[in-house]
Design a protein around this motif. Sequence first.
Motif, short mmCIF file in Angstrom:
data_model
loop_
_atom_site.label_atom_id
_atom_site.label_comp_id
_atom_site.label_asym_id
_atom_site.label_seq_id
_atom_site.Cartn_x
_atom_site.Cartn_y
_atom_site.Cartn_z
N HIS A 298 91.21 12.16 -28.24
CA HIS A 298 91.83 10.84 -28.12
C HIS A 298 92.54 10.81 -26.77
O HIS A 298 93.45 11.61 -26.55
CB HIS A 298 92.84 10.61 -29.24
CG HIS A 298 92.24 10.77 -30.60
ND1 HIS A 298 91.95 12.00 -31.14
CD2 HIS A 298 91.85 9.85 -31.52
CE1 HIS A 298 91.41 11.84 -32.34
NE2 HIS A 298 91.34 10.55 -32.59
N LEU A 299 92.15 9.87 -25.93
CA LEU A 299 92.67 9.86 -24.56
C LEU A 299 93.21 8.48 -24.23
O LEU A 299 92.65 7.47 -24.66
CB LEU A 299 91.54 10.22 -23.59
CG LEU A 299 90.89 11.58 -23.91
CD1 LEU A 299 89.45 11.60 -23.48
CD2 LEU A 299 91.66 12.71 -23.27
N ILE A 300 94.29 8.45 -23.46
CA ILE A 300 94.86 7.16 -23.10
C ILE A 300 95.60 7.30 -21.77
O ILE A 300 96.15 8.37 -21.47
CB ILE A 300 95.75 6.61 -24.24
CG1 ILE A 300 96.13 5.16 -23.99
CG2 ILE A 300 96.99 7.45 -24.50
CD1 ILE A 300 96.45 4.38 -25.27
N LEU A 301 95.61 6.22 -21.00
CA LEU A 301 96.31 6.23 -19.70
C LEU A 301 97.64 5.50 -19.86
O LEU A 301 97.78 4.61 -20.69
CB LEU A 301 95.48 5.51 -18.64
CG LEU A 301 94.06 6.01 -18.40
CD1 LEU A 301 93.34 5.11 -17.39
CD2 LEU A 301 94.08 7.46 -17.92
N SER A 302 98.60 5.89 -19.01
CA SER A 302 99.89 5.21 -19.00
C SER A 302 100.47 5.29 -17.60
O SER A 302 100.11 6.18 -16.82
CB SER A 302 100.82 5.88 -20.01
OG SER A 302 102.12 5.36 -19.87
N GLU A 303 101.37 4.34 -17.29
CA GLU A 303 102.02 4.43 -15.97
C GLU A 303 103.24 5.33 -16.04
O GLU A 303 103.85 5.64 -15.02
CB GLU A 303 102.39 3.03 -15.48
CG GLU A 303 101.29 2.46 -14.60
CD GLU A 303 101.08 0.97 -14.72
OE1 GLU A 303 101.93 0.29 -15.33
OE2 GLU A 303 100.04 0.50 -14.23
N ILE A 319 93.12 12.40 -15.92
CA ILE A 319 91.91 11.74 -16.43
C ILE A 319 91.29 10.91 -15.32
O ILE A 319 90.14 11.09 -14.96
CB ILE A 319 92.25 10.86 -17.66
CG1 ILE A 319 92.68 11.75 -18.83
CG2 ILE A 319 91.06 10.00 -18.04
CD1 ILE A 319 93.14 11.00 -20.07
N CYS A 320 92.09 9.99 -14.79
CA CYS A 320 91.67 9.18 -13.64
C CYS A 320 92.82 9.18 -12.65
O CYS A 320 93.99 9.17 -13.06
CB CYS A 320 91.40 7.74 -14.06
SG CYS A 320 89.98 7.56 -15.13
N PRO A 321 92.50 9.17 -11.36
CA PRO A 321 93.57 9.17 -10.36
C PRO A 321 94.48 7.95 -10.53
O PRO A 321 94.02 6.86 -10.87
CB PRO A 321 92.82 9.12 -9.02
CG PRO A 321 91.36 9.03 -9.33
CD PRO A 321 91.16 9.14 -10.80
N GLY A 322 95.81 8.17 -10.34
CA GLY A 322 96.75 7.05 -10.34
C GLY A 322 97.47 6.82 -11.65
O GLY A 322 98.33 5.94 -11.74
N PHE A 323 97.14 7.56 -12.70
CA PHE A 323 97.78 7.36 -14.01
C PHE A 323 98.16 8.68 -14.64
O PHE A 323 97.55 9.72 -14.37
CB PHE A 323 96.81 6.66 -14.98
CG PHE A 323 96.51 5.25 -14.61
CD1 PHE A 323 97.40 4.23 -14.92
CD2 PHE A 323 95.33 4.94 -13.94
CE1 PHE A 323 97.11 2.92 -14.57
CE2 PHE A 323 95.04 3.64 -13.57
CZ PHE A 323 95.92 2.62 -13.89
N TYR A 324 99.15 8.62 -15.55
CA TYR A 324 99.37 9.76 -16.45
C TYR A 324 98.31 9.67 -17.54
O TYR A 324 98.12 8.61 -18.13
CB TYR A 324 100.76 9.70 -17.08
CG TYR A 324 101.86 9.99 -16.08
CD1 TYR A 324 102.19 11.30 -15.77
CD2 TYR A 324 102.52 8.95 -15.43
CE1 TYR A 324 103.17 11.58 -14.82
CE2 TYR A 324 103.50 9.22 -14.49
CZ TYR A 324 103.81 10.53 -14.18
OH TYR A 324 104.77 10.81 -13.25
N GLY A 325 97.62 10.76 -17.77
CA GLY A 325 96.59 10.77 -18.81
C GLY A 325 97.09 11.58 -19.99
O GLY A 325 97.65 12.67 -19.81
N TYR A 326 96.93 11.04 -21.20
CA TYR A 326 97.35 11.74 -22.43
C TYR A 326 96.13 12.17 -23.21
O TYR A 326 95.17 11.41 -23.33
CB TYR A 326 98.18 10.80 -23.32
CG TYR A 326 99.49 10.41 -22.72
CD1 TYR A 326 99.55 9.43 -21.72
CD2 TYR A 326 100.67 11.00 -23.14
CE1 TYR A 326 100.76 9.06 -21.17
CE2 TYR A 326 101.89 10.63 -22.58
CZ TYR A 326 101.93 9.66 -21.60
OH TYR A 326 103.12 9.30 -21.04
N GLU A 327 96.20 13.37 -23.77
CA GLU A 327 95.12 13.84 -24.65
C GLU A 327 95.70 14.28 -26.00
O GLU A 327 96.74 14.94 -26.06
CB GLU A 327 94.40 15.04 -24.03
CG GLU A 327 93.31 15.60 -24.95
CD GLU A 327 92.68 16.92 -24.48
OE1 GLU A 327 93.06 17.43 -23.41
OE2 GLU A 327 91.82 17.43 -25.21
#
Length: 557
Positions: A298-303, A319-327
């Motif tokens: 389960h993955l999600i991006l956040s600022e 996960i992607c450049p520019g964001f905090y990625g959560y797993e």
Amino acid sequence: MSKYTIGIDFGTLSGRAILVDVNTGEELAISTLEYKHAVMDNSLPSGKKLPRDWALQHPKDYLDVLSTTIPNVIGEAGVSPDDIIGIGIDFTACTIIPIKSDGTPLCFLNEYKDEPHAYVKLWKHHAAQDKADQLNEIALKMDQQKWLDRYGGKISSEWLFPKVWQILDEAPHIYEETDYFIEAADWVVWQLTGNHTRNACTAGYKAIWHKQDGYPDPEFFKELDPRLENVVEEKLNMPITPLGEKAGEITERAADMTGLTVGTAVAIGHADAHVCFPALKIDGPGKMLNIIGTSSCHLILSEEEQLVPGICGVVEDGICPGFYGYEAGQNCVGDTFGWFVDNCVSAEYYKLAHHEEIGIYEYLTRKAQQLHAGENGLVALDWWNGNRSTLVDVDLTGLIVGMTLQTKPEEIYRALLESAAYGTRKIVETFRDNGVPVNEFFAAGGIARKNSLMMQIYADVLDMPVKIGGSSQAPALASAIFGAVAAGSDRGGYDDVFEAGKVMGKLDDKVYYPIPENKEIYDRLYSEYSALYDHFGKYTRDTMKRLKTIRKEQTTS
Ligand SMILES: Nc1ncnc2c1ncn2[C@@H]1O[C@H](COP(=O)(O)OP(=O)(O)O)[C@@H](O)[C@H]1O
Ligand SMILES: O=C(CO)[C@@H](O)[C@@H](O)COP(=O)(O)O
């Protein structure tokens, strides 16, 4: 003139390559190779027996994927290798290989062929739980919350340091002879480019690396074992490269092996779940992506960087450049259904499925679909291979409550599908309760497109629409997208991963919407699941551990 890229997804049992048109996202060809050695969980190729909870692989199988699937997709698509501008790789993680400084895996050397610790430790190698327990205990004692909290308060036994510590403890000579422990994603990229790189995703999520703070101090590693004091400097000492960068270009040797042209761009390696965002055109926060296959991520991006208990980790740009990625994730989803159809379904069901000319999954799914929500009277805990989130303990085991003499296989099967959805709801609620909004839900991976009943159950249990990735090979498509970014716009690719995803990514037209009456039943069943979850996962978790200990004693005596 059309340009193309190739993406290769190295899964648990096979490698899948696709060839994609960079300007349309059209998938022109696909090729799959099952690994010859599959998952070595019983014995080595020599026949040497492995203890319980081990899961190894053979790196030769990864080379076979490169030398077979790449020529296959080029041939099938009928394109010129000169028009293939880039290639991207994703891999299961944390899947690590002990290697020499020139990249040779120790298990390729004659003297180590019979040494289990010289082989690849697959992500689901679960024999280092005692090391993970000790590591977490020592981290707490040494006030290491600063990094521990970024990993939900616990490091999983599936991640790098427990696995490396197990090698040191049980085979110190292998540890000694190892120049680097490398993620399989980075090793494959090395075979293609001749460059030893390390990707920020697996370094961040699996090896406790932080963009600003680096690794935990040597003092911490020394406390685990004095021989580990300089483990980072001695065994992991490679600069870390952000995702979306180019790792290098196809070498002459790699060109001979694959049929690609020398100089073709190769992207930095990525993890098989995390890579997927651009394949579903996801470009920002609040949109959870669930990759559902053998296991589930389960993955999600956040600022923002929030500390969420029981998740696998939060990594800046992970996960992607520019964001905090959560797993976060579940150690087993498809694996549970695989276990069920292999061990618990009678020959009669197989015969009937054969008679209807359908596979056993489809047969069971059709029968389970005829049941109303709650009609099976069962609730299961989805821990057939441990719990990755939110309890972080691979020693936890599966459970089904409510079985009677009338219980049918399709009822159990449905309970297992439902338990995967409850586990996902637990993860979604944990994110929401800790400051990470989950506003939309996307699913990809093998099962998301194969099992419509399961996706409907997810929509009902989560009370959210479930949007499905448009490719049956989301990770491979995403890797092809990263390949296009590695090539860059000068060569006909893209300079930005989200821009590339907008063109090459795709969503299915089908969206699963919650059915209100099912949602109501599932709310009631989920509260039963939660009670069992807390009971067996928190208050009496030692019961499951003790059973495992007794089994171990009785197996070895
Ligand atoms: N129709 C189905 N419904 C549920 N599970 C399935 C179905 N078909 C295959 N599986 C399970 O899905 C898993 C494979 O998932 P997949 O995404 O294809 O591979 P991987 O996890 O290696 O990337 C296996 O564990 C298998 O048991
Ligand atoms: O753990 C991760 C990523 O963190 C996955 O690589 C691992 O669960 C394996 O994924 P699959 O179930 O083989 O798709």
